[in-house]
Design an enzyme around this catalytic site. Structure first.
Site, PDB file in Angstrom:
ATOM      1  N   HIS A  75       0.856  -1.188   0.000  1.00  0.00           N
ATOM      2  CA  HIS A  75       0.000   0.000   0.000  1.00  0.00           C
ATOM      3  C   HIS A  75       0.889   1.234   0.000  1.00  0.00           C
ATOM      4  CE1 HIS A  75      -4.194  -1.591   1.215  1.00  0.00           C
ATOM      5  NE2 HIS A  75      -3.544  -2.462   0.478  1.00  0.00           N
ATOM      6  N   TYR A 204      -9.349   5.907   6.813  1.00  0.00           N
ATOM      7  CA  TYR A 204      -9.594   6.202   8.230  1.00  0.00           C
ATOM      8  C   TYR A 204     -10.614   7.341   8.260  1.00  0.00           C
ATOM      9  CZ  TYR A 204      -5.428   3.476   9.463  1.00  0.00           C
ATOM     10  OH  TYR A 204      -4.519   2.466   9.631  1.00  0.00           O
ATOM     11  N   PRO A 296      -5.507   0.301  18.165  1.00  0.00           N
ATOM     12  CA  PRO A 296      -5.127  -0.107  16.793  1.00  0.00           C
ATOM     13  C   PRO A 296      -5.077   1.012  15.762  1.00  0.00           C
ATOM     14  CG  PRO A 296      -7.356  -0.837  17.326  1.00  0.00           C
ATOM     15  CD  PRO A 296      -6.802  -0.246  18.573  1.00  0.00           C
ATOM     16  N   LYS A 300      -0.008  -0.359  14.924  1.00  0.00           N
ATOM     17  CA  LYS A 300       1.329  -0.568  15.492  1.00  0.00           C
ATOM     18  C   LYS A 300       1.486  -1.825  16.364  1.00  0.00           C
ATOM     19  CE  LYS A 300       3.618   2.875  13.871  1.00  0.00           C
ATOM     20  NZ  LYS A 300       3.527   2.407  12.493  1.00  0.00           N
ATOM     21  N   TYR A 390       3.593   6.365  10.514  1.00  0.00           N
ATOM     22  CA  TYR A 390       2.709   5.277  10.097  1.00  0.00           C
ATOM     23  C   TYR A 390       3.518   4.139   9.443  1.00  0.00           C
ATOM     24  CZ  TYR A 390      -1.428   2.939   8.204  1.00  0.00           C
ATOM     25  OH  TYR A 390      -2.402   2.023   7.913  1.00  0.00           O
TER      26      TYR A 390
HETATM   27  P1  RFL Z   1      -0.649 -12.712  21.144  1.00  0.00           P
HETATM   28  O1  RFL Z   1      -0.957 -12.738  19.680  1.00  0.00           O
HETATM   29  O2  RFL Z   1      -1.708 -12.301  22.069  1.00  0.00           O
HETATM   30  O3  RFL Z   1      -0.124 -14.156  21.523  1.00  0.00           O
HETATM   31  C1  RFL Z   1       0.069 -14.543  22.866  1.00  0.00           C
HETATM   32  C2  RFL Z   1      -0.090 -16.036  22.959  1.00  0.00           C
HETATM   33  O4  RFL Z   1       0.222 -16.475  24.280  1.00  0.00           O
HETATM   34  C3  RFL Z   1      -0.711 -17.462  24.685  1.00  0.00           C
HETATM   35  N1  RFL Z   1      -0.726 -17.578  26.164  1.00  0.00           N
HETATM   36  C4  RFL Z   1      -0.152 -18.586  26.848  1.00  0.00           C
HETATM   37  N2  RFL Z   1       0.508 -19.677  26.437  1.00  0.00           N
HETATM   38  C5  RFL Z   1       0.961 -20.539  27.382  1.00  0.00           C
HETATM   39  N3  RFL Z   1       0.746 -20.374  28.714  1.00  0.00           N
HETATM   40  C6  RFL Z   1       0.074 -19.296  29.177  1.00  0.00           C
HETATM   41  N4  RFL Z   1      -0.119 -19.148  30.495  1.00  0.00           N
HETATM   42  C7  RFL Z   1      -0.409 -18.341  28.226  1.00  0.00           C
HETATM   43  N5  RFL Z   1      -1.100 -17.181  28.315  1.00  0.00           N
HETATM   44  C8  RFL Z   1      -1.277 -16.732  27.057  1.00  0.00           C
HETATM   45  C9  RFL Z   1      -2.020 -16.985  24.073  1.00  0.00           C
HETATM   46  O5  RFL Z   1      -2.969 -18.044  23.955  1.00  0.00           O
HETATM   47  C10 RFL Z   1      -1.547 -16.472  22.709  1.00  0.00           C
HETATM   48  O6  RFL Z   1      -1.578 -17.486  21.713  1.00  0.00           O
HETATM   49  O7  RFL Z   1       0.615 -11.759  21.440  1.00  0.00           O
HETATM   50  P2  RFL Z   1       1.885 -11.425  20.525  1.00  0.00           P
HETATM   51  O8  RFL Z   1       2.488 -12.662  19.932  1.00  0.00           O
HETATM   52  O9  RFL Z   1       2.744 -10.526  21.337  1.00  0.00           O
HETATM   53  O10 RFL Z   1       1.311 -10.619  19.258  1.00  0.00           O
HETATM   54  C11 RFL Z   1       0.787  -9.343  19.405  1.00  0.00           C
HETATM   55  C12 RFL Z   1      -0.341  -9.134  18.416  1.00  0.00           C
HETATM   56  O11 RFL Z   1      -1.219 -10.233  18.435  1.00  0.00           O
HETATM   57  C13 RFL Z   1      -1.117  -7.864  18.761  1.00  0.00           C
HETATM   58  O12 RFL Z   1      -0.237  -6.781  19.023  1.00  0.00           O
HETATM   59  C14 RFL Z   1      -2.049  -7.398  17.677  1.00  0.00           C
HETATM   60  O13 RFL Z   1      -2.886  -8.385  17.177  1.00  0.00           O
HETATM   61  C15 RFL Z   1      -2.895  -6.278  18.269  1.00  0.00           C
HETATM   62  N6  RFL Z   1      -4.058  -6.054  17.483  1.00  0.00           N
HETATM   63  C16 RFL Z   1      -3.906  -5.326  16.360  1.00  0.00           C
HETATM   64  N7  RFL Z   1      -2.699  -4.804  16.060  1.00  0.00           N
HETATM   65  C17 RFL Z   1      -2.535  -4.105  14.935  1.00  0.00           C
HETATM   66  O14 RFL Z   1      -1.410  -3.658  14.645  1.00  0.00           O
HETATM   67  N8  RFL Z   1      -3.634  -3.879  14.111  1.00  0.00           N
HETATM   68  C18 RFL Z   1      -4.862  -4.406  14.385  1.00  0.00           C
HETATM   69  O15 RFL Z   1      -5.788  -4.237  13.622  1.00  0.00           O
HETATM   70  C19 RFL Z   1      -5.041  -5.156  15.542  1.00  0.00           C
HETATM   71  N9  RFL Z   1      -6.254  -5.701  15.837  1.00  0.00           N
HETATM   72  C20 RFL Z   1      -5.297  -6.632  17.845  1.00  0.00           C
HETATM   73  C21 RFL Z   1      -6.385  -6.446  16.986  1.00  0.00           C
HETATM   74  C22 RFL Z   1      -5.454  -7.376  19.026  1.00  0.00           C
HETATM   75  C23 RFL Z   1      -6.681  -7.936  19.364  1.00  0.00           C
HETATM   76  N10 RFL Z   1      -6.794  -8.634  20.629  1.00  0.00           N
HETATM   77  C24 RFL Z   1      -5.630  -8.944  21.426  1.00  0.00           C
HETATM   78  C25 RFL Z   1      -7.965  -8.873  21.312  1.00  0.00           C
HETATM   79  C26 RFL Z   1      -7.600  -7.027  17.285  1.00  0.00           C
HETATM   80  C27 RFL Z   1      -7.765  -7.770  18.471  1.00  0.00           C
HETATM   81  C28 RFL Z   1      -9.115  -8.390  18.708  1.00  0.00           C
HETATM   82  C1  PHB Z   2      -6.784  -4.127  10.006  1.00  0.00           C
HETATM   83  O1  PHB Z   2      -6.823  -4.341   8.786  1.00  0.00           O
HETATM   84  O2  PHB Z   2      -7.179  -4.961  10.817  1.00  0.00           O
HETATM   85  C2  PHB Z   2      -6.281  -2.813  10.495  1.00  0.00           C
HETATM   86  C3  PHB Z   2      -5.594  -1.976   9.623  1.00  0.00           C
HETATM   87  C4  PHB Z   2      -5.128  -0.754  10.073  1.00  0.00           C
HETATM   88  C5  PHB Z   2      -5.354  -0.375  11.382  1.00  0.00           C
HETATM   89  C6  PHB Z   2      -6.018  -1.218  12.253  1.00  0.00           C
HETATM   90  C7  PHB Z   2      -6.483  -2.443  11.801  1.00  0.00           C
HETATM   91  O3  PHB Z   2      -4.906   0.834  11.805  1.00  0.00           O
END
Ligand code: RFL
Ligand code: PHB
Length: 411
Positions: A75, A204, A296, A300, A390
């Protein structure tokens, strides 16, 4: 109790744990991943979608970028719509060539799990870690149960990659750990659908009815978000209600061409800013969401997790290559500098793009954030500031201790 030995015990099989495991294994450093949930559950989570170049480079380095190269979509820009008026930020021009890649976190996780399965590294799923032993000196260990069998893994180091609700962070004593937190008075309701994205580039949208985001996963799969109140539940939002509300918040010309369809996934994520300091205690290193959460809005969260992994991989590989133990002390300060930068950017974007009080549509703070957003969007230098943050700042490199000693000697 069955005892296993490894160099690095990795708690959590999210993107942080899997990417770290892969990089370490490539460097000849043995590791074991222990994950609370089943592999099916880990692969079913729908989360982030935008990857910075630093993360893409790291996936190449880990040998896990084949599908990303084939299917990821570069993008070159984003749109910011203010009350229906669209502003374009040409990221590539504004940052002298930098772009972001659209490729879902679910796909990244799938690629990393496939690579791990093809390697000799051990993993345990459906195995929640319950105990972390992290003495001042000597070997650390973690304990868990898997298929009715109790295990202890003895290791040199523990990587706490277990997300916000994991066990690693609380294992750092209260008098050592400092936590900083802001909870926002709204969440994002996300919907995934097999419909073509409404726009080639992300939009956005700031709107009096609340924020909306038009994102995507591929040319045929869309991801949309709506700002909703913290009291709302997913059950309150039928697909029909979601699409209607989205149309009201999108710019008119985009709303007119929006293609709707049944949702494949729908969930509400609360918005939070959170940082834990320090990110290392004795043999334990916190990585990704275990140490910090960002709202989000700046895309980041996942990218910060990747930059933590890059830093931890650098210090651990340097240590196993013969650098003295003090090389490890760089991990926490190196990460926290970048973390606070991303926290500031994500908080700033969130503040400018959301209405904080959805009941009261013209509060003083709303007017301030409208004015601030317009100020940044209406001049080139302002747009450049948003674009540079960004697309992500370059990763910092560690200083090898040999050079640290050299610096000390020169002084
Ligand atoms: P994760 O992906 O949460 O993985 C952590 C893993 O640890 C496991 N765990 C355990 N395992 C063993 N023993 C235990 N006691 C444990 N406790 C927990 C969990 O089951 C899990 O599998 O963390 P990680 O790897 O640091 O990755 C980070 C990312 O996942 C996170 O920063 C992003 O997904 C945040 N986030 C978003 N970030 C973006 O940049 N853009 C987004 O659009 C975006 N959407 C989101 C998101 C996070 C969400 N969460 C956490 C609810 C949307 C959601 C719904
Ligand atoms: C997504 O595609 O899930 C997404 C993209 C950009 C954002 C947040 C979420 O800032």
């Amino acid at each position: 109790m069955k005892t296993l030995n490894t160099q690095v015990a990795i708690i959590g099989s999210g993107p942080s744990g899997l990417l770290l495991g892969q990089l370490l294994a490539q460097h000849g450093i043995d590791n074991i991943v222990i994950e609370r949930s089943s592999v099916e559950h880990v692969l079913s989570r729908i989360r982030a979608g935008i990857l910075e170049q630093g993360f893409v480079d790291l996936l190449h380095q880990a040998g896990c970028a084949k599908r990303l190269t084939e299917q990821g979509i570069e993008h070159h820009g984003i749109y910011v719509s203010v009350d229906g008026q669209k502003h374009h930020l040409n990221l590539k021009l504004l940052t002298q060539g930098k772009v972001v890649t659209c490729y879902g976190q679910t796909e990244v996780t799938q690629d990393l799990i496939a690579a791990r399965n093809a390697s000799a590294q051990r993993s345990f799923y459906s195995a929640p870690v319950t105990e972390i032993h992290n003495p001042e000196r000597g070997q650390a260990h973690v304990e868990f149960e898997h298929q009715g069998q109790a295990y202890r893994i003895q290791c040199d180091f523990i990587a706490g990659c277990d997300g916000f609700h994991g066990v690693s962070r609380p294992s750092i004593p209260n008098d050592i750990r400092r936590e900083f937190e802001r909870v926002y008075p709204f969440g994002w309701l996300g919907l995934l659908s097999d419909t073509p994205p409404v726009s080639e580039e992300l939009i956005y949208c700031k709107h009096p009815r609340g924020f909306a985001l038009a994102s995507q996963r591929s040319l045929t799969r869309s991801r949309y978000y709506l700002q909703v109140s913290n009291q709302d539940r997913v059950e309150d939002w039928s697909d029909e209600r979601f699409w209607q509300e989205l149309k009201r918040r999108l710019p008119e010309q985009d709303a007119a061409k929006l293609q709707t369809g049944p949702s494949i996934e729908k969930s509400i994520a609360p918005l939070r800013s959170f940082v834990c300091e320090p990110m290392q205690y004795r043999q334990l290193f916190l990585v990704g969401d275990a140490a910090h959460i960002v709202p989000p809005t700046g895309a980041k969260g996942l990218n910060l997790a990747a930059s933590d992994v890059a830093a931890l991989y650098q210090v651990l590989s340097a240590y196993y290559d013969g650098e003295p133990r003090e090389v490890l002390d760089q991990y926490s300060p190196l990460c926290l500098r970048r973390v606070w930068n991303a926290e500031r950017f994500s908080w700033w974007m969130t503040s400018m793009l959301h209405h904080f009080d959805q009941q009261e549509s013209c509060s003083f703070l709303d007017r301030m954030s409208d004015s601030e957003l317009n100020f940044y969007l209406e001049n080139q230098a302002g747009k450049q500031l948003i674009a540079e943050q960004y697309v992500g700042l370059p990763y910092d490199q560690i200083t090898l201790c040999n050079s640290l000693h050299a610096e000390k000697t020169i002084k």
